[in-house]
Design an enzyme around this catalytic site. Structure first.
Site, PDB file in Angstrom:
ATOM      1  CG  ASP A   8       9.782  12.373 -74.791  1.00  0.00           C
ATOM      2  OD1 ASP A   8      10.982  12.111 -74.298  1.00  0.00           O
ATOM      3  OD2 ASP A   8       9.880  12.509 -76.187  1.00  0.00           O
ATOM      4  CB  CYS A  65      11.642  15.371 -74.842  1.00  0.00           C
ATOM      5  SG  CYS A  65      12.623  16.871 -76.016  1.00  0.00           S
ATOM      6  CB  THR A  67      16.281  17.160 -79.054  1.00  0.00           C
ATOM      7  OG1 THR A  67      15.079  17.542 -79.040  1.00  0.00           O
ATOM      8  CG2 THR A  67      16.450  16.171 -80.354  1.00  0.00           C
ATOM      9  CG  HIS A  98      21.659  37.004 -68.243  1.00  0.00           C
ATOM     10  ND1 HIS A  98      22.610  37.257 -69.489  1.00  0.00           N
ATOM     11  CD2 HIS A  98      22.415  37.552 -67.138  1.00  0.00           C
ATOM     12  CE1 HIS A  98      23.898  37.578 -68.938  1.00  0.00           C
ATOM     13  NE2 HIS A  98      23.570  37.948 -67.500  1.00  0.00           N
ATOM     14  CG  HIS A 133      19.448  40.708 -67.371  1.00  0.00           C
ATOM     15  ND1 HIS A 133      19.963  40.348 -68.472  1.00  0.00           N
ATOM     16  CD2 HIS A 133      20.646  40.906 -66.392  1.00  0.00           C
ATOM     17  CE1 HIS A 133      21.277  40.216 -68.341  1.00  0.00           C
ATOM     18  NE2 HIS A 133      21.545  40.566 -67.201  1.00  0.00           N
TER      19      HIS A 133
HETATM   20  C1  RB5 Z   1      10.773  11.338 -79.636  1.00  0.00           C
HETATM   21  O1  RB5 Z   1      11.340  10.415 -80.420  1.00  0.00           O
HETATM   22  C2  RB5 Z   1      11.447  12.686 -79.969  1.00  0.00           C
HETATM   23  O2  RB5 Z   1      11.017  13.242 -80.940  1.00  0.00           O
HETATM   24  C3  RB5 Z   1      11.537  13.545 -78.611  1.00  0.00           C
HETATM   25  O3  RB5 Z   1      11.950  12.773 -77.599  1.00  0.00           O
HETATM   26  C4  RB5 Z   1      11.947  15.071 -78.647  1.00  0.00           C
HETATM   27  O4  RB5 Z   1      13.356  14.962 -79.127  1.00  0.00           O
HETATM   28  C5  RB5 Z   1      11.288  16.119 -79.544  1.00  0.00           C
HETATM   29  O5  RB5 Z   1      12.021  17.119 -79.532  1.00  0.00           O
END
Ligand code: RB5
Length: 144
Positions: A8, A65, A67, A98, A133
């Site tokens: 993203d 993204c 996180t 695994h 596995h």
């Molecule tokens: C975008 O701000 C953020 O929500 C996205 O990059 C991600 O971390 C979502 O899981």
């Protein structure tokens, strides 16, 4: 290997780093976007990468993204996808050995370039171990 890569807006910059790394290491990266850092919705790109891997156009995928959690959850909704969030390089090895994971996901906000590069090295060096596995992976199915 042909590798689908997507992100993203939060992962856009590191997506370009991943694409360069893949090219330098003998892989063909297929950039599934986005193509600038304007705000976008991560499920759209996770789905593109997931469908490309599940459909066989690409052998594996990389998603980023903020996180890494949003793209992991989204990609795992595509049948046949086992997307693993790698927070450290050892996760990449174990996700292949695994879990027979076919997409590796990274947090662009909490993972540095060196960790991503080492994780990708491990990812491509490792293979599925099968055996016990395989039995477990075969049990990963939608249940309700
Ligand atoms: C975008 O701000 C953020 O929500 C996205 O990059 C991600 O971390 C979502 O899981």
């Amino acid at each position: 290997m042909k590798i689908a890569v997507g992100s993203d807006h939060a992962g856009y910059e590191l997506k370009n780093f991943v694409i360069e790394w893949l090219g330098r290491n003998g892989h063909e990266a297929v950039d599934m976007g986005p193509f600038n850092d304007d705000s976008v919705d991560y499920p759209d790109y996770a789905r593109k990468v997931g469908e490309s891997v599940a459909g066989g156009d690409c052998q594996q995928g990389v998603l980023l993204c903020g996180t890494g959690i949003g793209v992991s959850i989204s990609a795992n909704k595509v049948k046949g996808i086992r997307a693993a969030l790698a927070c450290r390089p050892e996760f990449a090895t174990l996700a292949r050995e695994h879990n027979n994971a076919n997409i590796i996901c990274f947090s662009a906000r909490f993972t540095d370039r060196e960790t991503i590069a080492r994780s990708l090295e491990n990812w491509f060096a490792a293979g599925f171990e099968g055996g016990r596995h395989e039995r477990r992976v075969n049990k990963i199915e939608p249940c309700c």
